[in-house]
Design an enzyme around this catalytic site. Sequence first.
Site, PDB file in Angstrom:
ATOM      1  CE  LYS A  72      78.489  67.662  36.821  1.00 48.24           C
ATOM      2  NZ  LYS A  72      79.203  68.975  36.933  1.00 48.24           N
TER       3      LYS A  72
ATOM      4  N   GLY B 222      85.248  63.559  43.702  1.00 46.46           N
ATOM      5  CA  GLY B 222      84.691  64.726  44.382  1.00 46.46           C
ATOM      6  C   GLY B 222      84.597  64.457  45.865  1.00 46.46           C
ATOM      7  CB  SER B 223      82.882  66.269  48.522  1.00 49.39           C
ATOM      8  OG  SER B 223      81.556  66.231  48.060  1.00 49.39           O
ATOM      9  CB  THR B 224      83.256  61.888  51.587  1.00 52.41           C
ATOM     10  OG1 THR B 224      84.641  61.590  51.354  1.00 52.41           O
ATOM     11  CG2 THR B 224      82.604  60.722  52.303  1.00 52.41           C
ATOM     12  CD  GLU B 225      80.714  65.246  53.013  1.00 54.14           C
ATOM     13  OE1 GLU B 225      81.519  65.587  52.119  1.00 54.14           O
ATOM     14  OE2 GLU B 225      81.071  64.792  54.113  1.00 54.14           O
TER      15      GLU B 225
ATOM     16  N   GLY C 197      79.704  61.780  46.963  1.00 52.55           N
ATOM     17  CA  GLY C 197      79.896  60.363  46.645  1.00 52.55           C
ATOM     18  C   GLY C 197      78.799  59.501  47.243  1.00 52.55           C
TER      19      GLY C 197
ATOM     20  CD  GLU D  89      89.868  57.214  43.077  1.00 51.80           C
ATOM     21  OE1 GLU D  89      90.267  57.503  44.222  1.00 51.80           O
ATOM     22  OE2 GLU D  89      90.229  56.208  42.462  1.00 51.80           O
TER      23      GLU D  89
ATOM     24  CB  CYS E 127      91.693  64.233  46.877  1.00 50.30           C
ATOM     25  SG  CYS E 127      92.745  63.632  45.559  1.00 50.30           S
TER      26      CYS E 127
ATOM     27  CD  GLU F 211      88.786  66.813  51.341  1.00 46.63           C
ATOM     28  OE1 GLU F 211      87.557  66.738  51.153  1.00 46.63           O
ATOM     29  OE2 GLU F 211      89.622  66.277  50.603  1.00 46.63           O
TER      30      GLU F 211
HETATM   31  P1  NAD Z   1      81.858  68.028  44.781  1.00 48.47           P
HETATM   32  O1  NAD Z   1      81.554  66.678  45.264  1.00 48.47           O
HETATM   33  O2  NAD Z   1      81.075  69.160  45.291  1.00 48.47           O
HETATM   34  O3  NAD Z   1      81.743  68.118  43.185  1.00 48.47           O
HETATM   35  C1  NAD Z   1      82.450  67.256  42.336  1.00 48.47           C
HETATM   36  C2  NAD Z   1      81.694  67.119  41.025  1.00 48.47           C
HETATM   37  O4  NAD Z   1      80.449  66.476  41.275  1.00 48.47           O
HETATM   38  C3  NAD Z   1      81.355  68.429  40.325  1.00 48.47           C
HETATM   39  O5  NAD Z   1      81.479  68.247  38.921  1.00 48.47           O
HETATM   40  C4  NAD Z   1      79.897  68.658  40.709  1.00 48.47           C
HETATM   41  O6  NAD Z   1      79.202  69.442  39.777  1.00 48.47           O
HETATM   42  C5  NAD Z   1      79.378  67.241  40.730  1.00 48.47           C
HETATM   43  N1  NAD Z   1      78.212  66.999  41.589  1.00 48.47           N
HETATM   44  C6  NAD Z   1      77.855  67.647  42.740  1.00 48.47           C
HETATM   45  N2  NAD Z   1      76.736  67.089  43.257  1.00 48.47           N
HETATM   46  C7  NAD Z   1      76.382  66.069  42.443  1.00 48.47           C
HETATM   47  C8  NAD Z   1      75.324  65.107  42.456  1.00 48.47           C
HETATM   48  N3  NAD Z   1      74.408  65.079  43.431  1.00 48.47           N
HETATM   49  N4  NAD Z   1      75.266  64.204  41.466  1.00 48.47           N
HETATM   50  C9  NAD Z   1      76.197  64.199  40.486  1.00 48.47           C
HETATM   51  N5  NAD Z   1      77.214  65.079  40.405  1.00 48.47           N
HETATM   52  C10 NAD Z   1      77.317  66.015  41.376  1.00 48.47           C
HETATM   53  O7  NAD Z   1      83.414  68.208  45.079  1.00 48.47           O
HETATM   54  P2  NAD Z   1      84.292  69.510  44.860  1.00 48.47           P
HETATM   55  O8  NAD Z   1      84.118  70.386  46.044  1.00 48.47           O
HETATM   56  O9  NAD Z   1      84.091  70.063  43.519  1.00 48.47           O
HETATM   57  O10 NAD Z   1      85.763  68.860  44.848  1.00 48.47           O
HETATM   58  C11 NAD Z   1      86.525  68.730  45.946  1.00 48.47           C
HETATM   59  C12 NAD Z   1      86.416  67.322  46.503  1.00 48.47           C
HETATM   60  O11 NAD Z   1      86.913  66.369  45.571  1.00 48.47           O
HETATM   61  C13 NAD Z   1      87.253  67.156  47.731  1.00 48.47           C
HETATM   62  O12 NAD Z   1      86.560  66.455  48.709  1.00 48.47           O
HETATM   63  C14 NAD Z   1      88.444  66.333  47.233  1.00 48.47           C
HETATM   64  O13 NAD Z   1      89.105  65.629  48.228  1.00 48.47           O
HETATM   65  C15 NAD Z   1      87.817  65.478  46.203  1.00 48.47           C
HETATM   66  N6  NAD Z   1      88.824  64.965  45.269  1.00 48.47           N
HETATM   67  C16 NAD Z   1      89.148  63.626  45.323  1.00 48.47           C
HETATM   68  C17 NAD Z   1      90.110  63.098  44.476  1.00 48.47           C
HETATM   69  C18 NAD Z   1      90.492  61.645  44.538  1.00 48.47           C
HETATM   70  O14 NAD Z   1      91.099  61.141  43.591  1.00 48.47           O
HETATM   71  N7  NAD Z   1      90.153  60.928  45.602  1.00 48.47           N
HETATM   72  C19 NAD Z   1      90.737  63.929  43.538  1.00 48.47           C
HETATM   73  C20 NAD Z   1      90.380  65.276  43.501  1.00 48.47           C
HETATM   74  C21 NAD Z   1      89.403  65.769  44.375  1.00 48.47           C
END
Ligand code: NAD
Length: 491
Positions: free
Chosen positions: A178, A231-234, A236, A253, A287, A385
Amino acid sequence: MAVATEREYLLFINGESSEASGGELKELTEPATGEPLAKVAMATEADIDRAVEAARAALGGDWGRTAPTERSRLLHALADALVANRKELAELEVRNVGKAISSVKAELNQAVENFRFYASAIGSIGGRSNPLGGSLLFYSLKEPVGVAGQIVPWNYPLMMTTWKLAPALAAGCTVVLKPDSQTPLSALRMAELATEVGFPPGAINVVPGPGTTVGRHLVQHPGVDKIAFTGSTETGAQIMRDASDGIKRLTLELGGKSPNIIFADADLADAIPSSAWSIYYSAGQSCEARSRILVEQSLYDDFVAKFSEAAASLKVGDPLENETQVGSLISPEHRDRVHGYVETGRGEGAEVTAGGELPRDGKGAFYPPTVLAGVNQEMTVAQEEIFGPVVTISAFADEKDAIRQANAVRYGLMATVWTGDPARGHRLARRIKAGTVGINMPFTAFPGIPFGGYKQSGFGRELGLETLELYLETKSVIVSTSPKPFNPFGL
Ligand code: NAD
């Protein structure tokens, strides 16, 4: 040019493009121009069900029967297809994300190398065997975990897709991926290319849609065995909760607030341009962006002046121009959020020594490379961040203080150390709590080298041989070679 607007992008399920069951088509906007870009089908929960069903069928069918050598050949063929279609993929990614084409070309090269790395790494998958003493013999089998649900963010859609797909497919898993609803184009195109080179239907399914409904449904789906999330820590943390009912395997991640530590004995001719790259690459929407510069006190004033000058000299503009170094942010809303942090920093007493102003021309989501000097680690701008082209600069007294400040955040993804003393570099590498530490070197991610977080930056690793283990189960088989029965109860 203008490839993206020529067509609608549908979901990709069971080897073919498929309309979304709810019929929703999302209008994507080009971040750098504000102009309409493409229409993309948005999956519903019923579409996730269809995708998971296709992935399960492929696992028990054609893909499950594919020999490792054939999986390796297919991964190489997909790498070749990325090379053959690199112009189209690069333009799709630039126009969808707004980032500079010079960055996207580097990401595309890495994506190709990543498929090749895992195509070769398939040869390393294997169990072990041991005599257990007496008549017992043990051997282990490595089996794919099953259906992998993979969720990627908007900042590196193409590269994150390849980081996720390659090890999962190498291990023999099938995938339901996704992408973020805003940035699904390169992943959808890659799924088409995979089918063209011979991946069987159902091995790779791509279903863009909103995270809080469709993403959650994928995480909670009983037909999904493992979730790999970036994605974001929250988010995650939410995914960990949602995955717990089904005891799903999990790789996370997450975010970062990575330090870039400059000692007074560093080679500034390298440290300054490399540190500018480390934060402003991809407009800071990384990230692993080194978003907190820590400078030894005796160098502080000189460093702030020279670094701010370097930041102000970067070429910000049309992401399709080869010379552009910093493209647009993902959206005007995100740009405003980034600017809000700069205002917060000002309010907390930080000094803005470069950038920090919203561009007067409202077209495109651009934001200038910005420096916040005089920051301490208690400030919001040092803890949260910002995810934009904004760096904080703080002074440290000595090595111990540098380590204390480096570790003073909840994240632990990456760190870079600049020093003329090699032993000090290695000492810091051991004391900093981060998944990767670079010494006199700004780069972070290489196929073959494990990438991932300590602390709230997540767990599990990507890009390495270790990643394959996260898509495999180990089955122990124990066999008796004795001609006599065991009869443990003595019956
Ligand atoms: P996000 O967590 O808002 O979204 C990431 C993905 O998760 C999107 O596809 C979103 O649709 C999906 N998502 C959102 N809520 C969800 C839920 N409850 N259940 C399942 N899926 C859900 O993050 P973002 O704002 O899109 O991305 C930026 C974040 O990603 C930053 O915190 C960045 O540091 C992190 N990031 C980490 C790495 C790494 O390798 N550690 C790499 C790139 C980005």
